[in-house]
Design an enzyme around this catalytic site. Structure first.
Site, PDB file in Angstrom:
ATOM      1  N   ASP A 137      36.281  73.922  40.259  1.00 29.72           N
ATOM      2  CA  ASP A 137      35.732  75.043  41.006  1.00 29.72           C
ATOM      3  C   ASP A 137      36.680  76.227  40.830  1.00 29.72           C
ATOM      4  O   ASP A 137      37.730  76.109  40.190  1.00 29.72           O
ATOM      5  CB  ASP A 137      35.511  74.667  42.462  1.00 29.72           C
TER       6      ASP A 137
ATOM      7  N   ASP B 156      28.435  67.357  43.512  1.00 27.08           N
ATOM      8  CA  ASP B 156      29.795  66.890  43.812  1.00 27.08           C
ATOM      9  C   ASP B 156      29.906  66.814  45.313  1.00 27.08           C
ATOM     10  O   ASP B 156      29.270  67.586  46.031  1.00 27.08           O
ATOM     11  CB  ASP B 156      30.856  67.855  43.279  1.00 27.08           C
TER      12      ASP B 156
ATOM     13  N   CYS C 133      25.605  44.347  44.332  1.00 21.26           N
ATOM     14  CA  CYS C 133      26.397  45.428  43.720  1.00 21.26           C
ATOM     15  C   CYS C 133      27.409  44.826  42.748  1.00 21.26           C
ATOM     16  O   CYS C 133      27.999  43.783  43.014  1.00 21.26           O
ATOM     17  CB  CYS C 133      27.110  46.246  44.790  1.00 21.26           C
TER      18      CYS C 133
ATOM     19  N   CYS D 173      30.246  46.287  41.716  1.00 16.06           N
ATOM     20  CA  CYS D 173      31.591  46.894  41.768  1.00 16.06           C
ATOM     21  C   CYS D 173      32.648  45.835  42.096  1.00 16.06           C
ATOM     22  O   CYS D 173      32.339  44.763  42.618  1.00 16.06           O
ATOM     23  CB  CYS D 173      31.638  48.062  42.755  1.00 16.06           C
TER      24      CYS D 173
ATOM     25  N   CYS E 276      32.728  44.561  45.761  1.00 16.45           N
ATOM     26  CA  CYS E 276      31.653  43.620  46.112  1.00 16.45           C
ATOM     27  C   CYS E 276      31.809  42.281  45.395  1.00 16.45           C
ATOM     28  O   CYS E 276      31.410  41.247  45.909  1.00 16.45           O
ATOM     29  CB  CYS E 276      30.294  44.232  45.801  1.00 16.45           C
TER      30      CYS E 276
ATOM     31  N   HIS F  64      33.431  51.306  46.151  1.00 18.53           N
ATOM     32  CA  HIS F  64      32.032  50.897  46.291  1.00 18.53           C
ATOM     33  C   HIS F  64      31.126  52.112  46.469  1.00 18.53           C
ATOM     34  O   HIS F  64      30.054  52.187  45.856  1.00 18.53           O
ATOM     35  CB  HIS F  64      31.833  49.943  47.468  1.00 18.53           C
TER      36      HIS F  64
END
Lengths: 371, 371
Positions: free
Chosen positions: A95, A260, A298, A300, A303, A329
């Site tokens: 930004d 974002d 999930c 990830c 998980c 996660h």
């Protein structure tokens, strides 16, 4: 330079404005719609760069205001830019620092040339101008740079917002000029997006968008808190700071390509976990003896490895591993959500996908007051 | 039960008391001398279990006091013990909680049967007895359990220390009895170590050691702050709470097999980093533009990925990734140090190795006041 920036719409939904696209940057391609994790100080809070990549992040965001103040432009140049400094060889968007000056810094004073402000770290005085923020972002070496914009406080009067958006347009033009007349420092191309303003006033948002579209930027971000309807243009459309699953889905429906937000990581650090059946608050006592993963199915690391009961224990004990795992996660959840939308758009089924998403997501929120 | 606990001395240095050994537990073999990272609340602070294993940890420590208070014995049993709860399938040692009662809890009152105390979390009243801490450690399912001991404050009078160590011996005997008359809960064998006391008084340390040796425990820990000379016995020798590299090396020289300490992780969270050339403090301004790794030649993820300059920036910005990376490196440093000592002992070169270690380690500390 090896790459040149481009954006291409690959698939346009017929019932909604949702669309899939491909963004090409010097550090790799990005499939849109895309969610960008926020790495304010050159780090996505609590996570390593390999973890950020492993959960499916295509691009991360850095904050020019923070990185300008610390570690500073000179060190960033000596490091060879933010990609090298932070060991993140994939795309980066920065930004302009405008939003942070208006939200974090003290004693800011806006004038035609730019904005003076005091650092929130040590009170020292600094000035951002359209030209200086382009220079700082050239030192950062980000693939996508943003123009300096004024972010009027909410609520703001019509007259003030109108004056403000016209200043933002003049600043955008100066940024464009500075960018076109400067060589990048590290041999890779950097592009520049404009930011539309106009607050809650529809005609002012339209005026801002039209003025900036006339300048022909490679991409446009929607600034401020209100969600404006993106215009029918082929440029990239980026909705800044929006990160709740339901809001992202609505904005994709309206044709937004990029998002974002700090929500996945900030909420994660506080024990909030997103799932397809709505958000959970791990601090809740009902998870004390729940030996299932954060979200069934999930993929990830959190998980695949830990239970809700264990992570709740770690939150109760204020242990950092819990913050890491919930952040990880939540980012994976967001990336899976965006992937599912890209698939639905490509298959021509976005509207029915959205209906199903909402019916699943709000079931739990209705039945269970967890947040 | 599939395994039975054993300890074997594999190699005895001829010039010093240093020795290499192999400890067999139900969750795997451990080569000694070994350093055990501290996972007070079922997590080694800031790190994931895979990271802890990847840096070479053979066994971790859990704190009975903390885990008894939170998440508690009942939940631990429902989870199937600490190995399963924390997803750490390798060996675990738990302390008895004695030290924490004497260092953390309020209003403690010692009597023959045990110790009453108030929780440091919520002020609730609890009692530990020799039998109860064995029961709690059976619920935790640790491979190595520790007896309840009284840890007299330092300094303490001779008379008090003498009375205290005799109480500790009586408690040890009761622990031994409780252990031998209870079945483990999860089908794997758990062993029990004694803790010698005696404060700074050599004759009392000897008395404590002799009384406890007579009870024939599988292993002995040296409690309290003073470093006693371990007796010539074939049982395991564990020096509790010692973790500075120079102290570990000295204790290995004296024949100690096991160490635990929070120093690698606690120092790491504060920006202190251990290297073969002495410790560094990353907060020091001289690391601002140092683009080398934390320690040249180190194979840990932090050293393979990030620079001192980047991690220093993250410490300045108080970012968690910095704490993680310094903790990870410090654990790896400690495990490499112990590995080097095991190699030197096996090769019959411990004394010359120690000389070289000290000359390298203290060079930097002498020249550079970094800590």
């Amino acid at each position: 330079m090896a790459h040149s920036f481009s954006f291409e719409v690959l698939s346009q939904d017929r019932e909604t404005r949702a669309r899939c696209g491909k963004l090409v940057t010097a550090h790799g391609e990005i499939l849109t719609p895309v969610f960008m994790p926020v790495g304010t100080q050159g780090t996505v809070k609590t996570l390593s760069q390999d973890e950020i990549r492993a959960v499916g992040s295509q691009i991360i965001l850095g904050n020019t205001y923070h990185l300008y103040l610390r570690p500073g432009e000179e060190l960033m140049q000596r490091a060879g830019g933010l990609h090298k400094f932070a060991h993140w060889p994939w795309p980066i968007l920065t930004d302009s620092g405008g939003y942070q000056v208006f939200s974090l810094a003290a004693l800011r004073k806006i004038h035609e040339n730019g904005v003076r402000f005091q650092s929130h770290i040590d009170g020292s005085t600094h000035e951002f101008t359209p030209e200086s923020v382009v220079r700082t972002q050239l030192a950062l070496g980000s693939d996508i740079m943003m123009v300096l914009d004024e972010c009027p406080p909410y609520p703001a009067e019509y007259g003030y917002v109108k004056k403000s958006l016209m200043l933002t347009t003049r600043w955008a033009e100066r940024c464009l000029h500075a960018w076109k007349n400067t060589e990048p420092l590290y041999g890779h191309e950097q592009t520049l997006f404009a930011i539309t303003q106009g607050g809650i006033y529809e005609d002012l948002r339209r005026q801002s968008t039209e003025e900036l579209l006339a300048l022909d930027f490679p991409g446009y971000a929607v600034g401020g808190l209100a969600v404006g309807e993106p215009k029918a243009s082929m440029a990239e459309r980026y909705l800044m700071g929006v990160g709740k699953p339901e809001d992202i889905v609505n904005a994709v429906n309206l044709g937004v390509d990029m998002f974002d937000c700090v929500i996945p990581t900030r909420s994660g650090r506080r024990g909030q976990v997103f799932t397809a059946r709505g958000p959970l608050n791990l601090n809740n006592a009902r998870f004390k003896d729940d030996f299932s993963p954060l979200e069934e199915g999930c993929d990830c690391y959190a998980c695949q490895t830990y239970t809700r009961a264990y992570l709740r224990h770690l939150f109760q004990a204020q242990e950092i591993l819990a913050m890491r795992m919930a952040s990880l996660h939540n980012l994976r959840y967001n990336h899976r959500l965006l992937q599912a939308m890209r698939d639905a758009i490509t298959a021509g089924e976005f509207a029915s996908w959205q209906k199903k998403f909402e019916s699943d997501y709000f079931i739990q929120s209705k039945n269970d007051n967890t947040l």
